[in-house]
Design an enzyme around this catalytic site. Structure first.
Site, PDB file in Angstrom:
ATOM      1  N   ASP A   1     -36.108  23.644   6.763  1.00  0.00           N
ATOM      2  CA  ASP A   1     -37.479  23.857   6.275  1.00  0.00           C
ATOM      3  C   ASP A   1     -38.118  22.634   5.612  1.00  0.00           C
ATOM      4  O   ASP A   1     -39.314  22.632   5.363  1.00  0.00           O
ATOM      5  CB  ASP A   1     -37.491  24.979   5.220  1.00  0.00           C
TER       6      ASP A   1
ATOM      7  N   HIS B   1     -36.946   0.569  31.143  1.00  0.00           N
ATOM      8  CA  HIS B   1     -38.202   1.187  30.695  1.00  0.00           C
ATOM      9  C   HIS B   1     -38.052   2.645  30.296  1.00  0.00           C
ATOM     10  O   HIS B   1     -38.998   3.225  29.759  1.00  0.00           O
ATOM     11  CB  HIS B   1     -39.266   1.045  31.781  1.00  0.00           C
TER      12      HIS B   1
ATOM     13  N   SER C   1     -40.235  -1.864  20.327  1.00  0.00           N
ATOM     14  CA  SER C   1     -39.360  -2.897  19.762  1.00  0.00           C
ATOM     15  C   SER C   1     -39.388  -2.888  18.238  1.00  0.00           C
ATOM     16  O   SER C   1     -38.496  -3.426  17.595  1.00  0.00           O
ATOM     17  CB  SER C   1     -39.791  -4.283  20.233  1.00  0.00           C
ATOM     18  N   ASN C   2     -40.421  -2.308  17.676  1.00  0.00           N
ATOM     19  CA  ASN C   2     -40.603  -2.288  16.218  1.00  0.00           C
ATOM     20  C   ASN C   2     -40.506  -3.702  15.634  1.00  0.00           C
ATOM     21  O   ASN C   2     -39.850  -3.926  14.620  1.00  0.00           O
ATOM     22  CB  ASN C   2     -39.555  -1.370  15.562  1.00  0.00           C
ATOM     23  N   ASN C   3     -41.168  -4.640  16.316  1.00  0.00           N
ATOM     24  CA  ASN C   3     -41.038  -6.042  15.921  1.00  0.00           C
ATOM     25  C   ASN C   3     -42.252  -6.601  15.190  1.00  0.00           C
ATOM     26  O   ASN C   3     -42.332  -7.801  14.943  1.00  0.00           O
ATOM     27  CB  ASN C   3     -40.760  -6.911  17.169  1.00  0.00           C
TER      28      ASN C   3
ATOM     29  N   GLU D   1     -31.187  -6.793  25.372  1.00  0.00           N
ATOM     30  CA  GLU D   1     -31.330  -7.537  26.638  1.00  0.00           C
ATOM     31  C   GLU D   1     -31.322  -9.060  26.490  1.00  0.00           C
ATOM     32  O   GLU D   1     -30.928  -9.769  27.416  1.00  0.00           O
ATOM     33  CB  GLU D   1     -32.620  -7.094  27.340  1.00  0.00           C
TER      34      GLU D   1
ATOM     35  N   SER E   1     -31.232  21.602   5.400  1.00  0.00           N
ATOM     36  CA  SER E   1     -32.172  22.727   5.492  1.00  0.00           C
ATOM     37  C   SER E   1     -33.232  22.387   6.523  1.00  0.00           C
ATOM     38  O   SER E   1     -33.792  21.293   6.485  1.00  0.00           O
ATOM     39  CB  SER E   1     -32.831  22.941   4.124  1.00  0.00           C
TER      40      SER E   1
END
Ligand code: ATP
Length: 809
Positions: A205, A707, A572-574, A675, A203
């Site tokens: 909504d 990048h 990177s959420n590191n 990388e 959904s």
């Protein structure tokens, strides 16, 4: 077991990902996968007698008797060709194969390949009047028993899920009636005495209770924000006002999040109408104030189901007339309508449905006549199973509360994030002096960006600045991080200066990786010179390290005895201990966009493996979640590393996989490599290795996303999260400043918890003192010691049957 899936009610992005996941999970668990076309209508119509069995045969199991059992089931269920028909429409084909007259269709592993990049639902959806009747459901039951279907997965809104529950509770009577009428045999009645049903919420909504997010809602929000961003530029050019109507009859989630992420001036949602009557005065006063400041554009968002406190509908056209007549604004209305439903699913609408589809099959396999029908949802970042009817009943409670004008209850029934978003909207959208603090409590708050740019940094800064101004604090931007501080590159930001920062990517303040250790003493002196009472650092691992250094520096420098916070922002959420950093969602979406294009090119060349290199430092989050979101077949991360044995196995897998492709119909495949997954087996090396080993089966190319992963425009989720977290940071520093003020000014000592990182854990916001976070950090590799997403790699591999197919060669 034969498991069938249908999509029902309004379509939403992500439904195809659900179908793909259910089909694959069913086959992996040794079941047959079936789809029902056109929702419940397809169940009612069933298969025309002459058409009930396909005119073509699946590959025979006996050819594969040497293979392991799991692999045999995959090969037996590899391809029935119907996926192609579904993807291209159901017209007549040269082969004579068609879906005409067939609504309950068996599909195979490869039939759903590439489905999840498509919007809407490829298996069709409908609103079936007949299914609402007992005769209709009897016909549906007959068709299911006839095809031998044992279990049904339904993806749709609350109506569809209610229908599913009605069907299941009625099932024993329906089977008895079919038996009594002689339409089915005793054996069929026995085998199908019980129906297993599981629901998934599709959904746009986001209106279902007991789940934080419905399938399709994040993509709809993307569509809305894209439209708003486009409108903003034209509104600015002509100094116009725009009133935008968005979907949401009983739920204001889309309007609210769009208002927050789009930087609207005013919004109308069903759960919380404007408190004052006539509301027109309140709206005009707010917009007039903004215009007086010099704002050139005005944006008002109206949810489809908006109304005033007397439940009188508030319509976009009327809002336009008011703005034009009372404020003399050149005002236009844009109704986004069905553009909100369609289009390419965003990363979240690929990942979430995939996880939920797998869980749905588990729920089917665990179900028995005593268990209730379950709805699969997500709560606190965990895939959940809740009794379907409980969720439907709770959802209806919201509409009932609104009908009874009990808006407080309607808001209470929404999750805390919804309520916080509304507070956030009010704080950041409206210039108001109602909540100013007395002069003694006002602060000079330094705001700086650190590390690489990440989507949401500017939105977080905008929210912080506007909070500061609403409370009487002074927001001081430090340009170019600690280098800028040493150069006195400071600016006092104003309400209007940050107005358009919501949708801006990069870092408006400028950022770099310099740590305060460059000259800790001078940094402390600058803190003192500029009389900072608190510091907000928005950035990645560097910001965390900087906070750690300054907290340790408190031993020597009194200037650091102030509240100091770090808001994680890095693609990177590191950053340890937080599930999400600002920028990680933007980055995943940038990866999805790039990989969809690469995959298209790879598929055009028929048999190409593309090795795609991602950023992420020593953290494999973006590679792993990206692989899940784009359907990559292999992923290489720094956490797991790479070696020759692994590569040999992967080459064997790729060969086995390409051998199974229908001749001339091979598709491009993606391999995602972080990388720094290995210093030896670089992207170039493995690309050449795959090319060499692929021989006539496949060739290989590489692409580096570099990048581009920082993304251009921040995603709506990153913007909304930025506002929520930034305001929490402000409240945190305010609270601790007040506590510190209770100490005599000379020799004030800030407790360790006043230097903290704001984290998201199980969707809740938690403060972690930097001293504690250090213990959870792998400082050498610049990441957390544990990662919540580590198991996802297994799922990426399951979705391509890597373990089973590797065993074939
Ligand atoms: P959306 O959120 O897009 O409106 P929905 O699933 O709520 O999706 P509905 O039109 O309410 O959409 O329901 C879809 C279909 O589910 C209906 O056309 C009908 O076939 C079936 N259905 C809904 N409610 C019931 C019911 N009470 N009994 C049997 N079938 C139902």
């Amino acid at each position: 077991m034969k498991i069938a899936i249908l999509t029902s009610g309004g379509d939403s992005a992500g439904m195809n990902a659900v179908v793909r996941a259910v089909v694959k999970a069913a086959i992996l668990k040794g079941c047959e996968a079936w789809i029902v076309r056109e929702g419940y209508e397809g169940l009612v119509r069933g298969n025309a007698e002459a058409e009930s069995s396909p005119t073509y045969a699946p590959p025979s199991a006996t050819h594969h008797s040497d293979f392991p059992l799991a692999a045999t089931n995959i090969i037996n269920n590899l391809r029935f060709g119907d996926g192609e028909l579904l993807k291209d429409g159901t017209g007549d084909y040269a082969s004579g194969r068609t879906l005409k007259g067939r609504y309950i269709v068996r599909v195979g592993w490869d039939d759903v390949r590439g489905w999840f990049t498509e919007g809407g639902t490829l298996i069709g959806t409908a609103r079936s009047k007949e299914f609402r009747t007992q005769e209709g459901r009897l016909a549906a039951a007959y068709n299911m028993v006839k095809e031998g279907i044992d279990a049904l997965v339904v993806c749709g809104g609350d109506g569809s899920l209610t229908g599913a529950d009605v069907f299941r509770s009625e099932w024993p009577q329906l089977v008895a009636e079919l038996r009594a009428k002689g339409k089915i045999s005793e054996a069929q009645a026995q085998t199908h005495s019980h129906l297993k049903i599981v629901g998934l919420v599709g959904s746009i909504d986001n209106d279902m209770s007991m789940t934080d997010l419905t399938i399709g809602a994040p993509t709809a929000l993307h569509r809305i924000c894209e439209a708003i961003d486009n409108i903003n530029s034209t509104a600015f050019s002509h100094s116009r006002a725009f009133v935008i109507e968005v979907m949401g009859r009983h739920c204001g989630w889309l309007a609210l999040l769009a208002g927050v992420a789009g930087g609207a001036d005013f919004l109308f949602i069903p759960e919380q109408p404007p408190k004052s009557q006539p509301w027109e005065d309140e709206m005009c006063a707010a917009i007039h104030r903004h215009r007086e400041l010099g704002k050139r554009k005005t944006l008002v968002i109206v949810a489809e189901g908006a109304h005033d406190i007397d439940l009188k509908p508030i319509k976009a056209e009327y809002v336009k007339d008011i703005l034009a007549e009372r404020l003399g604004l050149d005002t236009r209305v844009t109704t986004l309508g069905h553009t909100q439903r369609g289009g390419r699913p965003c990363a979240m609408d690929r990942i979430l449905p995939t996880l939920q589809g797998f869980k749905a099959v588990d729920a089917i396999l665990e179900a028995n006549p005593e268990t209730p029908s379950y709805m699969i949802g997500i709560q606190e970042n965990k895939i959940t199973m809740v009794p379907l009817m409980e969720a439907v009943a709770m959802t209806k409670e919201v509409s009932t509360a609104i009908e009874k004008k009990d808006f407080e209850k309607a808001m209470r029934l929404r999750d805390p994030e919804f309520r916080e978003s509304l507070e956030g909207f009010v704080t950041t959208s409206t210039l108001s002096t109602d909540k100013q603090l007395p002069a003694s409590k006002r602060m000079r708050i330094a705001i700086m960006h650190m590390g690489a740019p990440a989507g949401g940094m500017n939105a977080a800064t905008r929210a912080a600045v506007r909070y500061c101004l609403s409370r009487g604090h002074t927001p001081l931007a430090i340009h170019n991080g600690f280098r800028g501080l040493l150069d006195d590159d400071l600016e006092e930001l104003s309400w209007l200066r940050v107005d358009s920062w919501m949708a801006r990517g990069g870092s408006e303040l400028g950022t770099n990786r310099t740590l305060p250790s460059v000259d800790l003493g001078t940094v402390a002196a600058k803190f003192q010179e500029h009389s900072f009472h608190a510091v907000l650092m928005i950035g990645g691992f560097e910001a965390f390290s900087a906070l750690q250094l300054m907290e340790e520096g408190r031993k020597h420098y009194p200037a650091f005895h102030i509240p100091m916070v770090h808001l994680p922002a890095t693609i990177s959420n590191n950053v340890p201990m937080t599930e999400y950093s600002l920028g990680s969602d933007t980055s995943l979406n940038a990866l999805v966009e790039a990989c969809d294009a690469i995959k298209q090119s790879a598929s055009a060349s028929r048999n190409r493996v593309f090795v795609v290199e991602t950023q992420g430092g020593k953290c494999g989050y973006i590679a792993t979640m990206g692989a899940l979101a784009v359907g990559a077949c292999l992923v290489y991360t720094p956490e797991d590393g790479m070696n020759l044995d692994l590569l040999k196995r992967d080459v064997r897998f790729l060969k086995a996989r390409y051998k199974l492709d229908v001749k001339g119909k091979s598709e491009g495949r993606l391999v995602i490599r972080n990388e720094v997954a290995s210093t030896v087996y670089t992207t170039d090396v493995i690309t050449r290795m795959f090319k060499e080993e692929g021989g006539a089966l496949f060739d290989s190319r590489s692409a580096s996303l570099g990048h581009t992963l920082q993304g251009g425009i921040p995603s709506p989720m990153d913007r909304a999260r930025a506002v929520r977290l930034s305001l929490k940071c402000m409240a945190f520093v305010e609270r601790h400043h007040e506590l510190l003020q209770q100490q005599p000014q000379k020799g004030r000592v800030a407790a360790p918890e006043t230097a903290a990182v704001i984290t998201i854990q199980d969707s809740s916001i938690k403060w972690v003192p930097v001293q504690e976070m250090v213990q959870h950090a792998d400082t050498k590799n610049r990441r957390g010691k544990t990662s919540w997403w580590a198991d996802m790699k297994e799922l990426v591999e399951a979705l391509v049957a890597r373990p089973q197919l590797t065993a074939l060669s």
